[in-house]
Write an enzyme that holds these catalytic residues in place. Sequence first.
Site, mmCIF file in Angstrom:
data_model
loop_
_atom_site.group_PDB
_atom_site.id
_atom_site.type_symbol
_atom_site.label_atom_id
_atom_site.label_comp_id
_atom_site.label_asym_id
_atom_site.label_seq_id
_atom_site.Cartn_x
_atom_site.Cartn_y
_atom_site.Cartn_z
ATOM 1 N N ARG A 37 4.524 -5.867 11.148
ATOM 2 C CA ARG A 37 3.554 -6.959 11.319
ATOM 3 C C ARG A 37 4.215 -8.202 11.914
ATOM 4 N NH1 ARG A 37 -0.522 -6.685 6.066
ATOM 5 N NH2 ARG A 37 -2.003 -5.284 7.049
ATOM 6 N N LYS A 201 -9.591 8.657 -1.357
ATOM 7 C CA LYS A 201 -10.936 8.391 -1.860
ATOM 8 C C LYS A 201 -12.036 8.482 -0.817
ATOM 9 C CE LYS A 201 -9.658 5.559 -5.777
ATOM 10 N NZ LYS A 201 -9.674 4.214 -6.336
ATOM 11 N N GLY A 351 -2.041 1.137 7.210
ATOM 12 C CA GLY A 351 -1.760 1.590 5.854
ATOM 13 C C GLY A 351 -0.991 2.895 5.849
ATOM 14 N N GLY A 374 -7.534 -2.347 5.668
ATOM 15 C CA GLY A 374 -8.962 -2.615 5.502
ATOM 16 C C GLY A 374 -9.607 -3.114 6.792
HETATM 17 C C1 3PG Z 1 -3.819 -6.369 4.124
HETATM 18 O O1 3PG Z 1 -2.641 -6.010 4.022
HETATM 19 O O2 3PG Z 1 -4.780 -5.646 3.815
HETATM 20 C C2 3PG Z 1 -4.088 -7.728 4.726
HETATM 21 O O3 3PG Z 1 -2.929 -8.471 4.830
HETATM 22 C C3 3PG Z 1 -5.156 -8.461 3.953
HETATM 23 O O4 3PG Z 1 -4.739 -8.653 2.626
HETATM 24 P P1 3PG Z 1 -5.811 -8.630 1.448
HETATM 25 O O5 3PG Z 1 -6.367 -7.226 1.396
HETATM 26 O O6 3PG Z 1 -5.075 -9.028 0.207
HETATM 27 O O7 3PG Z 1 -6.882 -9.618 1.838
HETATM 28 MG MG MG Z 2 -6.097 -5.098 2.093
#
Ligand code: 3PG
Ligand code: MG
Length: 394
Positions: A37, A201, A351, A374
């Site tokens: 990142r 999930k 992720g 997300g």
């Molecule tokens: C993440 O890693 O999902 C982003 O940096 C956002 O973080 P958060 O889900 O805690 O808002």
């Molecule tokens: Mg997140």
Amino acid sequence: MPKRTIAEVDVADKTVLMRVDFNVPLDSNSQVTDDRRVRMALPSIQSVLQRGGRVILMSHLGRPKGEPDSKYSLKPAAKCLEELLERDVKRATDTVGQDARSQAAALQNGDVLGLENLRFHPGEKKGDAEFAQTLADMADIYCNDAFGTCHREHASMVAVPEAMAGKPRVVGFLVEREIKYLSDVISNPARPFVAILGGAKVSEKINVIQKLLTICDHVLVGGAMAYTFALATGGRVGNSLVEPDKTDLALQLINEAGEKLKLPVDTHCGDDFSGDCNKQVVPAGTISDGYEGLDIGPETARQFASIVENAKTVVWNGPMGVFEMPPFDAGTRAIAEAIARSDSTSIIGGGDSAAAIQQLGFADQVSHVSTGGGASLAMLEGKAFQAVDLLDDC
Ligand code: 3PG
Ligand code: MG
């Protein structure tokens, strides 16, 4: 509507307030274990510095509770940035306090200042206008290069650019690239267009599965999620990770999707969550008591790989099995290899899938690995992002 980028703004002698997502994983010694990142934000930062501007960076890290908490300090991320940029990065001990404001005011062209964690202040998550105005007053230009946070409507994402109306408000190169792949490519895909979805999930992926079923030619489902589908159709799942309250949803998807949805035909299971457990490959839905599904089976891997090899567009979110624990990495590896062999535009969600593609060594053989978790799912679902929509159009 395409967004104006940082390249299109004259930044010489100007201060750019740049929202980045330096929410990076840290080990127990506070060392950054994956700097992607930070690396991916370098082009936007360097572009401002090379053109004679000054940069104030703001980010969150983790989920502190609106007050300072040293284990969530951005210090390790700032150190990491310093090494990658090969220049000094000034650090403020707060976000809108005396230290941040006086350091911001003293910046010279070519300087970089990193503020402390935005979530050390209760105003960030609340979208507080006064907090936002203090940040906005520090700069001449706003730049959003925080793709991983673009689905949030926190102060730094929305209230700050709102408070900077009339000044240039642009996207950085990382956000520009993420939108290109996760939105533009997908809205006009070369076909066959194949989506591969895995992870634990069904409940987290339901909206994205529904959306992808409307636009893809094939949707392949693996990972622990597949055991909830097996349970829904009356299969035996042993000790597998399932969401029993989501079987109605799974059945509904199976009925809606028809031929497009491909579920595993076999499962690689083990009698313990470890690489040296007793292992079995069984037809899907026939997992014995005492065993749990830990990967798609070899026949599923072959079937999925042959669909993926012929794809022209691939979206992948979620591993097929426990890729961190051989031999249960085989299914995920087979998919990664098939993507690498294919002649497709390939987009890997953030992720776990980003970690898998990196760990298996295929990250440089795909078109795009998202920095968002997300956020990448939300963009694939076609959700509106206020944090992007309010920025200047081209
Ligand atoms: C993440 O890693 O999902 C982003 O940096 C956002 O973080 P958060 O889900 O805690 O808002
Ligand atoms: Mg997140």
